[in-house]
Design a protein around this motif. Sequence first.
Motif, PDB file in Angstrom:
ATOM      1  N   PHE A 148     -34.455  -1.477  -0.984  1.00 13.60           N
ATOM      2  CA  PHE A 148     -33.392  -1.688   0.004  1.00 13.60           C
ATOM      3  C   PHE A 148     -31.721  -1.671  -1.169  1.00 13.60           C
ATOM      4  CE2 PHE A 148     -36.000  -2.954   3.889  1.00 13.60           C
ATOM      5  CZ  PHE A 148     -35.785  -1.333   3.702  1.00 13.60           C
ATOM      6  N   GLY A 149     -31.358  -2.131  -1.949  1.00 12.18           N
ATOM      7  CA  GLY A 149     -30.380  -2.749  -2.779  1.00 12.18           C
ATOM      8  C   GLY A 149     -30.386  -1.370  -3.668  1.00 12.18           C
ATOM      9  N   VAL A 150     -31.293  -0.902  -4.303  1.00 13.94           N
ATOM     10  CA  VAL A 150     -31.107   0.637  -4.371  1.00 13.94           C
ATOM     11  C   VAL A 150     -30.784   1.721  -3.786  1.00 13.94           C
ATOM     12  CG1 VAL A 150     -32.261   2.482  -5.881  1.00 13.94           C
ATOM     13  CG2 VAL A 150     -32.573   0.257  -6.436  1.00 13.94           C
ATOM     14  N   LEU A 151     -31.418   1.903  -2.447  1.00  9.90           N
ATOM     15  CA  LEU A 151     -31.273   2.699  -1.530  1.00  9.90           C
ATOM     16  C   LEU A 151     -29.903   2.779  -0.730  1.00  9.90           C
ATOM     17  CD1 LEU A 151     -34.747   3.442  -0.290  1.00  9.90           C
ATOM     18  CD2 LEU A 151     -33.483   4.768  -2.405  1.00  9.90           C
ATOM     19  N   TRP A 195     -44.461   4.365 -11.657  1.00 11.52           N
ATOM     20  CA  TRP A 195     -43.397   4.546 -12.096  1.00 11.52           C
ATOM     21  C   TRP A 195     -42.907   5.716 -12.388  1.00 11.52           C
ATOM     22  CZ3 TRP A 195     -44.456   7.710 -16.953  1.00 11.52           C
ATOM     23  CH2 TRP A 195     -43.398   8.220 -17.525  1.00 11.52           C
ATOM     24  N   PHE A 196     -43.772   6.885 -12.153  1.00 15.08           N
ATOM     25  CA  PHE A 196     -44.203   8.297 -12.282  1.00 15.08           C
ATOM     26  C   PHE A 196     -43.198   8.876 -11.384  1.00 15.08           C
ATOM     27  CE2 PHE A 196     -45.008  12.025 -11.253  1.00 15.08           C
ATOM     28  CZ  PHE A 196     -45.178  13.194 -12.483  1.00 15.08           C
ATOM     29  N   LEU A 197     -43.445   8.510 -10.457  1.00 14.53           N
ATOM     30  CA  LEU A 197     -42.538   8.788  -8.733  1.00 14.53           C
ATOM     31  C   LEU A 197     -41.386   8.573  -9.327  1.00 14.53           C
ATOM     32  CD1 LEU A 197     -45.897   7.662  -6.261  1.00 14.53           C
ATOM     33  CD2 LEU A 197     -44.780   9.885  -7.320  1.00 14.53           C
ATOM     34  N   GLN A 198     -41.059   6.845  -9.527  1.00 12.02           N
ATOM     35  CA  GLN A 198     -39.628   6.672  -9.586  1.00 12.02           C
ATOM     36  C   GLN A 198     -38.981   7.498  -9.953  1.00 12.02           C
ATOM     37  OE1 GLN A 198     -40.642   2.070  -9.504  1.00 12.02           O
ATOM     38  NE2 GLN A 198     -39.536   1.868  -7.475  1.00 12.02           N
ATOM     39  N   SER A 199     -39.159   7.600 -11.449  1.00 17.31           N
ATOM     40  CA  SER A 199     -38.536   8.243 -12.353  1.00 17.31           C
ATOM     41  C   SER A 199     -38.348   9.177 -12.494  1.00 17.31           C
ATOM     42  CB  SER A 199     -39.487   7.284 -13.547  1.00 17.31           C
ATOM     43  OG  SER A 199     -39.212   5.944 -14.253  1.00 17.31           O
ATOM     44  N   LEU A 249     -27.301  -1.335  -5.735  1.00 21.39           N
ATOM     45  CA  LEU A 249     -26.883  -1.993  -6.247  1.00 21.39           C
ATOM     46  C   LEU A 249     -28.153  -2.269  -7.479  1.00 21.39           C
ATOM     47  CD1 LEU A 249     -26.076  -4.277  -3.590  1.00 21.39           C
ATOM     48  CD2 LEU A 249     -24.188  -3.148  -5.113  1.00 21.39           C
ATOM     49  N   GLY A 250     -28.870  -1.717  -7.520  1.00 20.98           N
ATOM     50  CA  GLY A 250     -30.738  -2.366  -8.771  1.00 20.98           C
ATOM     51  C   GLY A 250     -30.725  -3.268  -8.232  1.00 20.98           C
ATOM     52  N   GLU A 251     -30.540  -4.171  -8.871  1.00 22.06           N
ATOM     53  CA  GLU A 251     -31.030  -6.093  -8.613  1.00 22.06           C
ATOM     54  C   GLU A 251     -30.621  -6.579  -7.636  1.00 22.06           C
ATOM     55  OE1 GLU A 251     -33.550  -7.235  -9.541  1.00 22.06           O
ATOM     56  OE2 GLU A 251     -34.892  -6.250 -10.685  1.00 22.06           O
ATOM     57  N   ASP A 288     -31.590   8.243 -10.048  1.00 25.46           N
ATOM     58  CA  ASP A 288     -31.107   7.858  -9.210  1.00 25.46           C
ATOM     59  C   ASP A 288     -32.166   8.060  -8.112  1.00 25.46           C
ATOM     60  OD1 ASP A 288     -29.624   7.828  -6.933  1.00 25.46           O
ATOM     61  OD2 ASP A 288     -28.820   8.940  -6.171  1.00 25.46           O
ATOM     62  N   ASN A 289     -32.839   6.760  -7.676  1.00 20.49           N
ATOM     63  CA  ASN A 289     -34.411   6.843  -7.113  1.00 20.49           C
ATOM     64  C   ASN A 289     -33.765   7.746  -5.586  1.00 20.49           C
ATOM     65  OD1 ASN A 289     -35.558   5.016  -8.479  1.00 20.49           O
ATOM     66  ND2 ASN A 289     -35.572   3.366  -7.389  1.00 20.49           N
ATOM     67  N   ASN A 290     -33.065   8.320  -5.226  1.00 24.68           N
ATOM     68  CA  ASN A 290     -32.871   9.179  -4.151  1.00 24.68           C
ATOM     69  C   ASN A 290     -33.168  10.713  -4.356  1.00 24.68           C
ATOM     70  OD1 ASN A 290     -30.716   7.151  -1.859  1.00 24.68           O
ATOM     71  ND2 ASN A 290     -30.265   6.718  -3.498  1.00 24.68           N
TER      72      ASN A 290
END
Length: 726
Positions: free
Chosen positions: A595-598, A530-534, A602-604, A547-549
């Motif tokens: 992959f949907g996010v990146l 969570w920390f790494l993604q957020s 699209l998220g889900e 943005d995860n990117n």
Amino acid sequence: MKTIALAGNPNSGKTTLFNALTGSRQHTGNWPGVTVEKKEGRLKNHEDILIQDLPGIYSLSPYTLEEVVSRAYLVKEQPDMVLDIVDGTNIERNLYLTTQLLELNLPVVLAVNMADMVRASGNTLDLKKLSAVLGCPVISISALKKEGLDELTAELAKPQPTGHRPDSFEPQVLQALEEIQKLLADKVPPRLLYWYAVKAFECDERVLEELHLDPEQTRRLEAIVTKVEKEYDDDAESILTTQRYDYIEQILAGCFTKRATASSLTWSDKIDRVVTNRWLALPVFVLVMWVIYTIAMGQTVVSIGTMGTDWVNDVLFGEWIPNGVETLLTTLGVGEVFSSLIQDGIVAGVGAVLGFVPQILVLFFLLSILEDCGYMSRVAFIMDRLFRRFGLSGKSFIPLLVATGCGVPGIMASRTIEQDRDRKLTVMTTGFIPCSAKMPIIGLFAGAVFGQNAWVATSAFVIGIAAVVVSGIILKKFKVFAGEPAPFVMELPAYHWPTLTNLLASTWERGWSFIKRAGTLILASSIVLWFLQSFGIVNGSLSLVEDNNVSLLADLGRMLAWIFVPLGWAGDMAWKATVATFTGLIAKEEVVNTFGVLYAGLGEVSEEGTEIWAAVAADFSAVTAWSFLIFNLLCAPCFAAMGAIRREMNNWKWTLASIGYMCGFAYVVSLMVYQIGGLFTGEVAFNVFSVVAFALLGLLLVLLFRKGYSGRDDTIHTAMALESGK
């Protein structure tokens, strides 16, 4: 505190008796330094009496780690009493262990179990005569129906005299044992002198190493043993085994009467003629497991396990708890960062664990039925011949089959395997089997790159099974897994109806164990992810990002992408594939969502990621797709499965070794697929990694066909450590 050791053969009803005597006042753990389960509990209405449930064993000759553990406890810990449970329907085989226990010079109480089935068969056992011959109290019980338990409890509460040594051996052997006792008189405690003499006569390697005999003493011992071996024209261990059974036969001739019947086949034998039939055994087993799998993990109207999991995931942790927590956090005015930690880290992490629990509970309830009724022993018998060719136990088949639904209960199902080496090997390879969580990954690449060909999913299962077989053959040739295989001794107990109390107790024990152990690991791991993604570095400072990117996880992916270049993960897709692989550690289906996010923000996305097929197809060629797919199918499983591995291994070193082996094996196979496959398709030019790929292929073949380690059974060293108290 009075300590009673509960000993007995597997399938003798020992667990049922332990549950009946202790109720819910039990403590479960592991014996120090090993993965063998340890259970102890207080005797009902007797808080000062502790019952130590020893692993199920057939003898005190240490062929398996369970026998090593039990023997070390009885010899070194010296319990106040031994409660020996024997199966009354197979009493001759069970009394073999009894004769060995009586040689330990400890008070022994003998509980003859399954008295109801003995009566139903028309057989009779004179308990008074048996007690007089053995020199210890003998109580007739039915642990399943709770018959005779009050009398047994009263007997356990009494002080018992030390049982007298059985007259198991002929005069020539007894004379040899007397000479050996004189030889060992100053080396062992007087209480155990006779037992050590017997073990020295058997040439028990663990005992001989412990005794540290000097050359002259060794020569004298060998002379004593050789003299008897020549006289009987047999080896020492076989001589004692034969004479023990002759002694048991003499005992039973005077106190056990079998009813003469027109047919020697019992109703259990008649069932076995079908379920263990050469041609029908596998179809019957497949049908039974299909029913269990359908109920626990299927997608039908009777799949109550899946219904429970869907409700926990979609309703409990999908709506109720997140909405309730969000309302509470808003009311309390909690900040954005802490709110994200609670919701996306802790709640999501706990939900990821508890989502598996309904399926696990249903699955283990159904498997407990098979174990308690006696069918699981038949399954191991059926599969053992096939699986032993690949270095696995027949009991390994159940975990591998269960893992097709979910790796977590599959790994946990390995605890039914008594042999420690086989259990470890099964845990290390069960994760190779494609579980339901890996299906979205297969669906994504089958649709995006391979035109929705059905052979992609089929080949994924073939690859998983091949990885298990190859790993079993290779690992069994290394010292830690090798050695003389333990004799496959499997009692086929008479079929009987399981009790609801035992089924619920067994199911809850396994389910709660998973929640405690796997839950803590996945919770901590989810918070880290969570920390790494957020969070990400924005304008030179660490801040919350949407943005995860631009997250720390994306940066980490770019930093580590070079590791996967030999696998064909290159260009802009390299870091995306790396990040997706890391998020797959939370849950394998997260690969598609990542992959949907990146790819499209699209998220889900749908389960098979149809929205991003075109983008994925643009980045992945057929060979690269296979490389990515194989690595994610064979590499480390999700955190929940890692928690299960930690629970079953009970050792961080073995846990990390298992995860490391899976990742290493996945990397090697993926590298060979991309580099060698790319040469055939023309996608890859011959390069240094091509040389590495061919070298690894050659090494793999050498490991497959080389002669394995042929030293002594590796449990010798474990035994010495246990018996010396180190």
